[in-house]
Design an enzyme around this catalytic site. Structure first.
Site, PDB file in Angstrom:
ATOM      1  N   GLY A 115     -10.512 -43.489  45.794  1.00  0.00           N
ATOM      2  CA  GLY A 115     -10.849 -44.713  45.081  1.00  0.00           C
ATOM      3  C   GLY A 115     -10.989 -44.468  43.583  1.00  0.00           C
ATOM      4  O   GLY A 115     -10.559 -45.275  42.755  1.00  0.00           O
ATOM      5  N   THR A 116     -11.578 -43.345  43.243  1.00  0.00           N
ATOM      6  CA  THR A 116     -11.791 -43.028  41.825  1.00  0.00           C
ATOM      7  C   THR A 116     -10.459 -42.928  41.085  1.00  0.00           C
ATOM      8  O   THR A 116     -10.295 -43.468  39.994  1.00  0.00           O
ATOM      9  CB  THR A 116     -12.570 -41.694  41.707  1.00  0.00           C
ATOM     10  OG1 THR A 116     -13.808 -41.834  42.402  1.00  0.00           O
ATOM     11  CG2 THR A 116     -12.835 -41.335  40.258  1.00  0.00           C
ATOM     12  N   HIS A 156     -11.741 -43.079  53.045  1.00  0.00           N
ATOM     13  CA  HIS A 156     -12.910 -42.591  53.790  1.00  0.00           C
ATOM     14  C   HIS A 156     -13.977 -43.656  53.985  1.00  0.00           C
ATOM     15  O   HIS A 156     -14.951 -43.421  54.693  1.00  0.00           O
ATOM     16  CB  HIS A 156     -13.470 -41.314  53.154  1.00  0.00           C
ATOM     17  CG  HIS A 156     -14.200 -41.469  51.862  1.00  0.00           C
ATOM     18  ND1 HIS A 156     -15.563 -41.439  51.787  1.00  0.00           N
ATOM     19  CD2 HIS A 156     -13.758 -41.635  50.586  1.00  0.00           C
ATOM     20  CE1 HIS A 156     -15.938 -41.572  50.506  1.00  0.00           C
ATOM     21  NE2 HIS A 156     -14.859 -41.698  49.773  1.00  0.00           N
ATOM     22  N   THR A 177       3.458 -34.295  45.443  1.00  0.00           N
ATOM     23  CA  THR A 177       3.822 -34.397  46.855  1.00  0.00           C
ATOM     24  C   THR A 177       2.736 -35.159  47.601  1.00  0.00           C
ATOM     25  O   THR A 177       1.545 -34.893  47.432  1.00  0.00           O
ATOM     26  CB  THR A 177       4.010 -32.988  47.456  1.00  0.00           C
ATOM     27  OG1 THR A 177       5.039 -32.334  46.716  1.00  0.00           O
ATOM     28  CG2 THR A 177       4.394 -33.046  48.929  1.00  0.00           C
ATOM     29  N   CYS A 231     -23.761 -41.127  44.777  1.00  0.00           N
ATOM     30  CA  CYS A 231     -23.634 -40.385  43.528  1.00  0.00           C
ATOM     31  C   CYS A 231     -24.931 -40.381  42.735  1.00  0.00           C
ATOM     32  O   CYS A 231     -25.175 -39.477  41.958  1.00  0.00           O
ATOM     33  CB  CYS A 231     -22.549 -40.995  42.650  1.00  0.00           C
ATOM     34  SG  CYS A 231     -21.138 -41.516  43.567  1.00  0.00           S
ATOM     35  N   ASN A 271     -21.447 -51.665  46.150  1.00  0.00           N
ATOM     36  CA  ASN A 271     -21.682 -50.627  47.152  1.00  0.00           C
ATOM     37  C   ASN A 271     -23.142 -50.509  47.560  1.00  0.00           C
ATOM     38  O   ASN A 271     -23.451 -50.032  48.631  1.00  0.00           O
ATOM     39  CB  ASN A 271     -21.157 -49.273  46.663  1.00  0.00           C
ATOM     40  CG  ASN A 271     -21.522 -48.978  45.225  1.00  0.00           C
ATOM     41  OD1 ASN A 271     -21.244 -49.768  44.327  1.00  0.00           O
ATOM     42  ND2 ASN A 271     -22.164 -47.859  45.007  1.00  0.00           N
TER      43      ASN A 271
HETATM   44  N1  PLP Z   1     -15.872 -47.610  44.039  1.00  0.00           N
HETATM   45  C1  PLP Z   1     -16.876 -47.925  44.876  1.00  0.00           C
HETATM   46  C2  PLP Z   1     -17.418 -49.318  44.860  1.00  0.00           C
HETATM   47  C3  PLP Z   1     -17.411 -46.973  45.742  1.00  0.00           C
HETATM   48  O1  PLP Z   1     -18.413 -47.289  46.560  1.00  0.00           O
HETATM   49  C4  PLP Z   1     -16.859 -45.663  45.718  1.00  0.00           C
HETATM   50  C5  PLP Z   1     -17.435 -44.602  46.579  1.00  0.00           C
HETATM   51  O2  PLP Z   1     -18.613 -44.607  46.894  1.00  0.00           O
HETATM   52  C6  PLP Z   1     -15.802 -45.391  44.842  1.00  0.00           C
HETATM   53  C7  PLP Z   1     -15.329 -46.386  44.022  1.00  0.00           C
HETATM   54  C8  PLP Z   1     -15.180 -44.028  44.770  1.00  0.00           C
HETATM   55  O3  PLP Z   1     -14.319 -43.804  45.861  1.00  0.00           O
HETATM   56  P1  PLP Z   1     -13.847 -42.317  46.210  1.00  0.00           P
HETATM   57  O4  PLP Z   1     -15.028 -41.633  46.801  1.00  0.00           O
HETATM   58  O5  PLP Z   1     -12.735 -42.481  47.194  1.00  0.00           O
HETATM   59  O6  PLP Z   1     -13.384 -41.711  44.940  1.00  0.00           O
END
Ligand code: PLP
Length: 402
Positions: free
Chosen positions: A72-73, A202, A238, A326, A152
């Site tokens: 996601g990041t 995930h 890849t 985090c 989140n």
């Molecule tokens: N954005 C939100 C709203 C999230 O809750 C998270 C992960 O907790 C992320 C982004 C980051 O995702 P990733 O852990 O796949 O980098």
């Protein structure tokens, strides 16, 4: 039942069917999807099937709108940096004050080191975005708006479609971090004004290390990673073939469980939340209770420390979280709760319980039976708690934590 996993917004268990679907791709079908021979071609076909599954989950028009990433990041960073580089004449970004660090720390970096102007839109006590401030921030100077679909920590859902239409009217690219929304609520990109959308495997029962970025056809795009021609030249490297295939299977399963998520999971979340609030005095739920993800409960237990609650819950076999994964580890209340102006002594004792389609009634019962005694035990040790309940000092409740 002696344990309960209530931390699905941090990460989910890989679905056994997802695991089964990828096992042959480690040792039998291990070719590089870019290779001309059949070892690669077979894998390449599976990647395209996975792309179609993600397309279906998002209700996207074309499979070419899905780019696989590592998480996601990466999707969030790619979307924002792409939008900036595609419109060099625009030097402003609009985002919210409650975004995940995947967006916020990039914005802070761009502000501090690259001279961009960032508008951080505030939220109210329920975590709802301030639409007046949003409207005021939009202008022809804005290159990109990045707003999370659902928070989140509280699950609060933003009015993303209305916001996307407003951004479009100003010619800004609209990105949404939908990492917590995908797989939990229905999405339909065909009918949407969203230009880019991030998701992460995930969070929906696929493994860690796979994500995707939806990019609407016609959206100006500049790659973040440059190198080979993978992903039609939009994300070099890849492919994480097993991750992609897993995400495809997870997307299929998520689509078929959307109804369950919004009925049974929601009902279990409500039973958990109401049960805790009834059993524990001085506790309340956070967020926009009428408009939030079906799996998330953010509950403040006043006059105690979240970290201590988590420790005792963990000893009772209960996995939950204080703030996002985090930010936990720090004793400061999360930036989300602070932005919502949750009183200090309540923000400190705030716990997020996040369920999934794997959550059972027995797990909910376990949390309901274990938690009240844990809270009572901690309150007996709390400097804010006396024999008759909370102690209000002249200075309010803040000095010890301040
Ligand atoms: N954005 C939100 C709203 C999230 O809750 C998270 C992960 O907790 C992320 C982004 C980051 O995702 P990733 O852990 O796949 O980098």
């Amino acid at each position: 039942m002696t344990s309960a996993y209530m931390d699905n917004n941090a990460t989910t268990r890989v679905d056994p069917a997802v695991l089964q679907s990828i096992l042959p791709y480690f040792s039998e079908y291990y070719g590089n999807p870019s290779s001309m021979h059949s070892f690669g071609g077979d894998v390449g076909k599976r990647l395209e099937e996975a792309r179609t599954s993600v397309q279906s989950l998002l209700g996207a028009e074309h499979d070419s709108e899905i780019i696989f990433t590592s998480c996601g990041t990466e999707s969030d960073n790619t979307a924002i940096l792409s939008a900036l580089s595609a419109q060099p004449g625009r030097r402003e970004i609009v985002t919210s004050i409650v975004e995940h660090p995947a967006v916020l720390s990039l914005c802070e970096h761009l502000e501090r080191h690259e001279g961009y102007r960032i508008h951080y839109i505030p939220v109210d006590r329920l975590g709802r975005i301030n639409m007046d401030a949003y409207e005021a921030a939009l202008s022809e100077q804005v290159a990109v708006v990045s707003m999370m679909y659902a928070n989140n920590e509280t699950g609060t859902i933003f009015p993303i479609e209305a916001m996307a239409r407003m951004a479009r009217a100003k010619g800004a690219i609209f990105h949404t971090d939908a990492v917590q929304a995908v797989g939990k609520i229905p999405l339909n990109m065909r009918e949407s004004a969203i230009d880019m959308l991030s998701l992460s495997g995930h969070k929906l029962h696929a493994p860690k290390g796979i994500g995707a970025l939806y990019v609407r056809r016609g959206t100006r795009f500049r790659p973040f990673l440059r190198g080979g021609h993978q992903e039609r030249g939009r994300r070099a490297g890849t492919e994480n073939t097993t991750g992609v295939i897993a995400l495809g299977k997870a997307a299929e399963l998520a689509l078929s469980h959307l109804e369950y998520e919004n009925t049974r999971v929601r009902a279990m979340r409500d039973r958990l939340e109401q049960g805790l609030i009834e059993r524990v005095p001085y506790s309340f739920a956070n967020g926009d209770l009428d408009n939030r993800l079906p799996n998330t409960a953010s509950i403040s237990f006043e006059y105690i420390e979240g970290e201590a609650i988590l420790m005792l819950l963990s000893r009772a076999g209960i996995a939950a979280s204080s703030g996002s994964a985090c930010t936990s580890g720090s004793l400061e209340p999360s930036h989300v709760l602070r932005a919502m102006d949750i009183p200090y002594t309540a923000a400190h004792g705030t716990i997020r319980f996040s369920l999934s389609r794997e959550t059972t009634d027995a797990e909910v019962d376990w949390v309901l039976t274990q938690t009240p005694a844990i809270i009572e035990q901690l309150r007996r040790l709390s400097p804010y708690w006396g024999s008759n309940g909370p102690i209000q000092s002249d200075k309010g409740f803040e000095p010890v934590y301040a």
